[in-house]
Design an enzyme around this catalytic site. Structure first.
Site, PDB file in Angstrom:
ATOM      1  N   HIS A   1      -6.089  -7.392  -0.573  1.00 32.56           N
ATOM      2  CA  HIS A   1      -6.290  -5.963  -0.820  1.00 32.56           C
ATOM      3  C   HIS A   1      -5.495  -5.503  -2.036  1.00 32.56           C
ATOM      4  CE1 HIS A   1      -6.821  -6.726   3.551  1.00 32.56           C
ATOM      5  NE2 HIS A   1      -7.900  -5.982   3.359  1.00 32.56           N
TER       6      HIS A   1
ATOM      7  N   HIS B   1       0.826  -1.226   0.000  1.00 30.75           N
ATOM      8  CA  HIS B   1       0.000   0.000   0.000  1.00 30.75           C
ATOM      9  C   HIS B   1       0.853   1.266   0.000  1.00 30.75           C
ATOM     10  CE1 HIS B   1      -3.682  -2.232   0.517  1.00 30.75           C
ATOM     11  NE2 HIS B   1      -3.294  -2.759   1.660  1.00 30.75           N
TER      12      HIS B   1
HETATM   13  C1  6XA Z   1      -7.659  -1.165   6.994  1.00 31.09           C
HETATM   14  C2  6XA Z   1      -7.211  -2.480   6.437  1.00 31.09           C
HETATM   15  C3  6XA Z   1      -5.818  -2.443   5.957  1.00 31.09           C
HETATM   16  C4  6XA Z   1      -5.528  -3.607   5.076  1.00 31.09           C
HETATM   17  C5  6XA Z   1      -4.138  -4.103   5.281  1.00 31.09           C
HETATM   18  C6  6XA Z   1      -3.778  -5.217   4.371  1.00 31.09           C
HETATM   19  N1  6XA Z   1      -7.088  -0.820   8.216  1.00 31.09           N
HETATM   20  N2  6XA Z   1      -3.346  -4.923   3.176  1.00 31.09           N
HETATM   21  O1  6XA Z   1      -3.829  -6.379   4.671  1.00 31.09           O
HETATM   22  O2  6XA Z   1      -2.933  -5.840   2.307  1.00 31.09           O
HETATM   23 ZN    ZN Z   2      -4.119  -7.389   2.660  1.00 33.26          ZN
END
Ligand code: 6XA
Ligand code: ZN
Length: 344
Positions: free
Chosen positions: A201, A163
């Site tokens: 995600h 991210h």
């Molecule tokens: C919101 C969720 C964050 C997703 C983290 C994740 N706090 N990203 O696993 O791949």
């Molecule tokens: Zn994730």
């Protein structure tokens, strides 16, 4: 399978994250990486080594110097604001959305933290920089091994990375390890590289970093951002821009998707990666596609992860695996090592 392990990962240990109006205990915990290491060793999957200190050079190929300066100094700044801050993590609370300026670097710490982030779910702690830096070095070391002729290598580190953008953190991520690995493969001579993101995600940071480039193909299979984090990127109509037009593939799937349908999307992603002419592959390996994951919505089972590894092996590319998400801690070691064993 060579594993490059971040021995400093536990220096990053967030206490609380913002979730639906409350501060709740962090899902992204140190036992995640410890459990995977333990399972790797139990199944004797191969050599485990420490990273080489890569310096800031390979990290600056992806992240802006002003962002790295901020991350490296953030904890000292935070504690200097108030000595009591040493007991609590730093979370952003203000952001420059549309119509605000991002070229001016505010002197105010909270304002700068908001400039370099996009959510309040990603606490910055006393050891975040040290852990993330060592993690980036793991990715670089794994890429170097693969450039040097190894069939594959696994960068086992946390915090995760996909991210994180060139100058922002979020989604538990600070440095984009997969992007750093892909760039290291390019810099070692691979003319074209692919990044395949199979975390639940969408890897918005990785996509944004390579969106206008033709030399790095990005493909992602993930929860539909209409309902799933990170919401604001990851739609099927994002296909790249400028020189990178046609070099971005998003395959969003609805919550509840099971392995058969997920695997068809993986096959399509691998087909497009083959057509891209990639000479090496980076896999953003998230295990939050598991049916028992507490924050995600796909239905993959532990035995499915062997098939995932086999499918990736059939692609036949030198491969760097980079550890991303996955929060069902009791099954995380098993699921991760199932992928790697299926591949091996
Ligand atoms: C919101 C969720 C964050 C997703 C983290 C994740 N706090 N990203 O696993 O791949
Ligand atoms: Zn994730």
């Amino acid at each position: 399978m060579i594993t490059v392990y971040n021995h400093h990962h536990a220096l990053h240990q967030g206490k609380l994250e913002m979730f639906r109006g409350q501060l709740v205990p962090c899902f992204e915990v140190p036992t995640r990486a410890d459990d995977v290491l333990q399972e790797l060793q139990r199944r004797q999957l191969g050599e485990v080594l420490a990273p080489q200190d890569c310096g800031r050079g390979p990290i600056e190929r992806i992240h802006s110097p002003r962002y790295l300066d901020f991350l490296a100094g953030a904890w000292s700044e935070w504690v200097a604001l108030d000595p009591a801050n040493a007991e609590r993590d730093a979370l952003p609370s203000v952001w420059p959305v549309r119509s605000f300026r991002s070229d001016v670097l505010p002197a105010n710490f909270s304002a700068r933290m908001g400039l370099f982030s996009y959510d309040a779910g990603t606490p910055l702690t006393s050891g975040t920089w040290a852990a993330a830096y060592a993690g980036a070095c793991c990715a670089v070391t794994a890429a170097q091994r693969v450039s040097g002729g190894a069939r594959s290598a696994f960068s086992l580190s946390r915090p995760p990375g996909h991210h994180a953008g060139a100058d922002f953190f979020g989604g538990y991520c600070f440095l984009n390890n997969a992007a750093i690995a892909a760039q290291a493969l390019r810099d070692a001579g691979a003319e074209r590289v692919a990044v395949l993101d199979i975390d639940y995600h969408h890897g918005n940071g990785t996509q944004a970093i390579f969106y206008e480039r033709a030399d790095v193909f990005f493909a992602s299979v993930h929860g539909d951002p209409h309902t799933e984090y990170p919401f604001y990127l990851g739609y099927a109509d994002e296909t790249g821009q400028g020189a990178g037009l046609g070099c971005n593939l998003n395959l969003p799937l609805p919550r509840g998707t099971g392995f058969a349908r997920w695997r068809e999307a993986l096959a399509l992603a691998l087909q497009r990666i083959a057509q891209s002419g990639a000479q090496a592959l980076v896999v953003s390996l998230g295990l939050d596609t598991f049916e028992g994951d507490p924050i995600s919505g796909f239905q993959l089972r532990s035995e499915d992860y062997f098939r995932v590894g086999e499918d990736l092996a059939v692609a036949g590319l030198p491969t760097v695996f980079v550890f991303e998400g996955g929060y069902a801690v009791d099954a995380l070691g098993t699921n991760t090592v199932n992928v790697l064993e299926g591949y091996a």
